[in-house]
Enzyme design. Structure first.
Site, mmCIF file in Angstrom:
data_model
loop_
_atom_site.group_PDB
_atom_site.id
_atom_site.type_symbol
_atom_site.label_atom_id
_atom_site.label_comp_id
_atom_site.label_asym_id
_atom_site.label_seq_id
_atom_site.Cartn_x
_atom_site.Cartn_y
_atom_site.Cartn_z
ATOM 1 N N HIS A 69 6.075 -38.324 5.605
ATOM 2 C CA HIS A 69 4.905 -37.972 4.803
ATOM 3 C C HIS A 69 4.767 -38.977 3.670
ATOM 4 C CE1 HIS A 69 6.054 -34.310 6.936
ATOM 5 N NE2 HIS A 69 4.797 -33.939 6.844
ATOM 6 N N HIS A 308 -1.724 -37.617 3.984
ATOM 7 C CA HIS A 308 -0.608 -36.680 3.850
ATOM 8 C C HIS A 308 0.613 -37.113 4.663
ATOM 9 C CE1 HIS A 308 1.418 -32.750 3.469
ATOM 10 N NE2 HIS A 308 1.663 -32.858 4.764
ATOM 11 N N ARG A 402 26.499 2.917 0.175
ATOM 12 C CA ARG A 402 25.885 2.365 -1.040
ATOM 13 C C ARG A 402 26.602 2.897 -2.282
ATOM 14 N NH1 ARG A 402 20.550 5.736 -2.860
ATOM 15 N NH2 ARG A 402 21.101 7.733 -1.920
ATOM 16 N N GLU A 459 10.775 -9.486 -3.894
ATOM 17 C CA GLU A 459 11.902 -9.822 -3.023
ATOM 18 C C GLU A 459 11.933 -11.288 -2.619
ATOM 19 O OE1 GLU A 459 11.748 -5.324 -2.255
ATOM 20 O OE2 GLU A 459 10.282 -6.925 -2.585
ATOM 21 N N ASP A 518 11.115 9.235 4.714
ATOM 22 C CA ASP A 518 10.200 8.136 4.391
ATOM 23 C C ASP A 518 9.527 7.549 5.628
ATOM 24 O OD1 ASP A 518 10.370 8.223 1.652
ATOM 25 O OD2 ASP A 518 12.041 6.815 1.539
ATOM 26 N N HIS A 522 10.058 2.711 6.574
ATOM 27 C CA HIS A 522 11.264 2.512 5.774
ATOM 28 C C HIS A 522 12.545 2.678 6.591
ATOM 29 C CE1 HIS A 522 8.382 2.621 2.583
ATOM 30 N NE2 HIS A 522 9.296 2.581 1.631
#
Length: 707
Positions: A69, A308, A402, A459, A518, A522
């Site tokens: 490039h 480009h 957890r 996230e 849920d 989920h």
């Protein structure tokens, strides 16, 4: 359009060479230069010559490779000249010096930009390697790669190419520098005070990850970050106006950045602006819009989307002659440029030597901090086999992994003082908060020494910021979200794996259809297997608290790459029939015998995570059944053939596997799999599990059906 209407009008009233106005979007006075006019003129001439010759290096290497490039290296040559020739602090003889300025080429496709400048600046990147651009085993791969087992190119601070990630890595680098300064600097000795630079294009600005990271950077007042926006009005398919019309400067102002709008080809203005940005310690990250001409110097393509890539290769010789490079000479670098950068190195070396004196005094005055820093830089931790012995037995009843993870992370934080963690607004659910660790950032109850990062609901940026921490090399970091949302950051997990970032780990909770009410949005079913197929990513799904200890210890002691930790929301019974240390040691090997057969071996039941208790329950009534807990396929595959045979003897071919997820990968180990090859539904978790066959009763039925 090749230029905006505003720029064309401005050109009519401006004396600037490139026809752009130099109008900062905030009022500022350029920093006064402290050299004589004659010396300054000589420096500007040297920078201009270096920019010209960097363009030539890029053209020759891309032409030789017939690939690459060309647009950015030609369009941003003046920016590179100022960075490496004037404004960045670095020492090519010590490319991993902890207080060096960092440069991230977020627009990684323009990699010949950074290779040219690293070579000219005196890094150990020989001209032969510049010539070998994009060739097998060269130090100049197609996109920049952070030093790893495949490439070791000094001066590359981040693996880039996926657009937008580089800016976000730079945010992580800047956050890590702020943290390092807060943790290690003292009133008497300041050892961390460097800047993070990034160069990005329209593609980086358009990708949503950069917006997420930009918001985080402004909110946490990362004023040590300087992003240069290569505003050339071009994207790959079309001119940029075809797909974007927002005012990027206004957007970054709204985020809370300090912004500048300059002619990116005016060396004096570029230098003055970067110097002003460095000097502005006002709590705002800096965004410099550098108005440039893509492919500058190649008149057949410059200023258009054709510039480009490698479309300009047929015009290379003509373009080189037009910009004043010697006709017929490839990869030309003048002695004047060599001499100039030797002078830059000498000047930087004086500051480097002064820093070394400060550092030596700091070490003598702060031996405990010095040891912590040395351990962090050298990646010194206890070996996993020793670390698991430093953590007390969990002695837990039935509990979610957890919850077990929350207990273990407190121990990890003590054993690895440079370990930090963060969450995408889910600390209360993912349970990875480090007690008494403080919160990172600016304002409220936060400080830059805090060990807990609040990423917000971002996230994708979280993953790239974590990678930035790893590139910085001073902290180990984990980040958490619900497992089902790991796809938001999957692209950054992939880069962490290929860049071999062992300082990164992921805490991913609510691991299956057991999430329940849920519903399917989920309830991950394909997600664990989707992570397992990423090369060099170890995926641990522990079955109880003691396996969780091993999994978390592995995540901070592994040397080759990142680890994903998959934790349950629902409670899981402990396998207390096996000694706690035996479970830890077995889990560190990826798989182990969780229940020996009491008769002649005629069946092996493999399971992982919350399905291991079902396997144990069924095996109680089957004297010839062995239960194998396999928390991590990847680690098990790296064990010796002898160990693998001891766990899964080839003589026993009657095997069944069970996991509350898609079944495909388990057929490597078993002839029959009890899995979940469909999406779940909304109901209490135990009902969803029962309806989709994740029970001991269903496992027993499936075993009975085997011949």
């Amino acid at each position: 359009m090749k230029f905006s209407t505003l720029a064309i009008v401005a050109a009519c009233f401006s004396g600037s060479v490139s026809g752009f106005t130099t109008t900062p979007s905030k009022a500022f006075q350029p920093t006064a230069l402290k050299m004589s006019t004659a010396v300054e003129t000589d420096k500007m001439a040297a920078l201009a010559t270096a920019a010209k010759e960097a363009r030539g290096l890029a053209m020759d290497s891309i032409a030789a490779a017939h690939s690459g490039h060309m647009g950015l290296p030609l369009g941003c040559a003046e920016v590179g000249s100022v960075l490496y020739g004037s404004q960045m602090m670095y020492n090519p003889a010590d490319p991993t010096w902890v207080n060096r300025d960092r440069f991230v080429l977020s627009a990684g496709h323009g990699s010949m930009f950074v290779y040219s400048w690293l070579h000219l600046a005196g890094y150990d990147l020989p001209l032969e390697e510049v010539k070998n651009f994009r060739q097998h085993h060269s130090m100049t791969p197609g996109h920049p790669e952070f030093p790893n087992s495949e490439h070791n190119t000094p001066g590359i601070e981040s693996t880039t190419g996926p657009l937008g990630q580089g800016i976000s890595n730079a945010v992580g680098l800047a956050a890590s520098e702020k943290m390092a300064a807060a943790v290690y600097n003292t009133e008497d000795h300041q050892i961390f005070d460097h800047h993070i630079f990034a160069l990005a294009g329209d593609g980086c600005i358009q990708e949503g990850i950069s917006s997420e990271a930009a918001c985080f950077a402004a909110h946490e007042k990362l004023d040590n970050l300087i992003v240069m926006y290569d505003a050339n009005e071009v994207t790959l398919d079309k001119m940029a106006e075809y797909t974007q019309s927002e005012d990027v400067i206004a957007r970054y102002n709204a985020y809370g950045w300090e912004t500048y709008d300059i002619d990116g080809h005016d060396l004096a203005v570029v230098e003055e602006t970067i110097a002003a940005a460095k000097a502005s310690n006002n709590g705002k990250p800096k965004f410099i819009k550098c108005n440039t001409i893509i492919g500058k110097g190649m008149e057949e393509t410059e200023g258009t989307n054709a510039a480009h890539g490698e479309a300009g290769v047929p015009y290379v010789e003509k373009a080189k002659a037009n910009i004043g490079l010697p006709e017929g000479e490839k990869w030309f670098v003048s002695q004047e440029t060599r001499d100039f950068f030797e002078g830059v190195q000498e000047s930087n070396k004086k500051e480097y030597d002064a820093w070394q004196e400060t550092f030596a005094a700091w070490k003598e005055a702060n031996p405990e901090l010095a040891k912590q820093l040395d351990d962090a830089v050298s990646d010194n931790t206890l070996p996993a086999e020793d670390m698991i012995k430093e953590i007390p037995a969990m002695e837990s009843g039935a509990e979610a992994t957890r919850v077990s993870g929350n207990k273990v992370i407190q121990e990890i934080s003590k054993l690895v003082p440079h370990y930090v963690s963060g969450s995408a607004d889910l600390h209360g659910s993912t349970r990875n908060y480090i007690n008494d660790g403080g919160n990172f950032g600016a304002g409220f109850d936060k400080s830059y020494a805090g060990k807990n990062l609040y990423f917000g609901i971002r996230e994708h940026a979280m993953g790239a910021i974590m990678n930035g921490f790893a590139y910085h090399g001073l902290f180990k970091i984990s980040g958490s979200t619900f497992l089902v949302f790991v796809d938001y950051l999957r692209a950054t997990c992939r880069v962490a794996a290929l860049a071999e970032l062992n300082a990164v780990s992921y805490i991913l909770t609510h691991d299956s259809i057991g999430v329940g009410e849920d519903g399917p949005t989920h309830q991950p079913v394909e997600t664990v297997s989707g992570l397992r197929v990423i090369p060099n990513l170890d995926v641990y799904r522990p079955a109880d608290a003691e396996e969780t200890v091993a999994a978390m210890v592995h995540s901070v002691t592994r040397k080759e790459g990142p680890t994903a930790l998959i934790f349950s929301r629902q409670n899981i019974d402990q396998n207390d029939d096996v000694d706690f240390m035996a479970r830890r040691e077995g889990a560190l090997k990826g798989a182990y015998v969780a229940k020996e057969e009491s008769g002649d071996l005629d069946l092996i039941i493999l399971a992982t995570g919350s399905e291991v208790p079902h396997a144990l329950a069924v095996a109680k009534d089957l004297p010839g059944a062995r239960v194998v807990s396999m928390p991590c396929m990847e680690v098990f595959e790296r064990q010796s053939d002898e160990y693998k045979e001891s766990v899964l003897p080839s003589s026993c071919t009657k095997r069944i596997a069970m996991e509350a997820g898609v079944s495909g990968l388990w057929y490597k180990y078993a002839s029959k799999v009890v899995g979940v090859d469909r999406f779940g539904f909304s109901a209490p978790g135990d009902i969803v599990m029962k309806e989709l066959g994740m029970t001991a009763e269903n496992l027993a039925t499936e075993i009975a059906s085997m011949s």
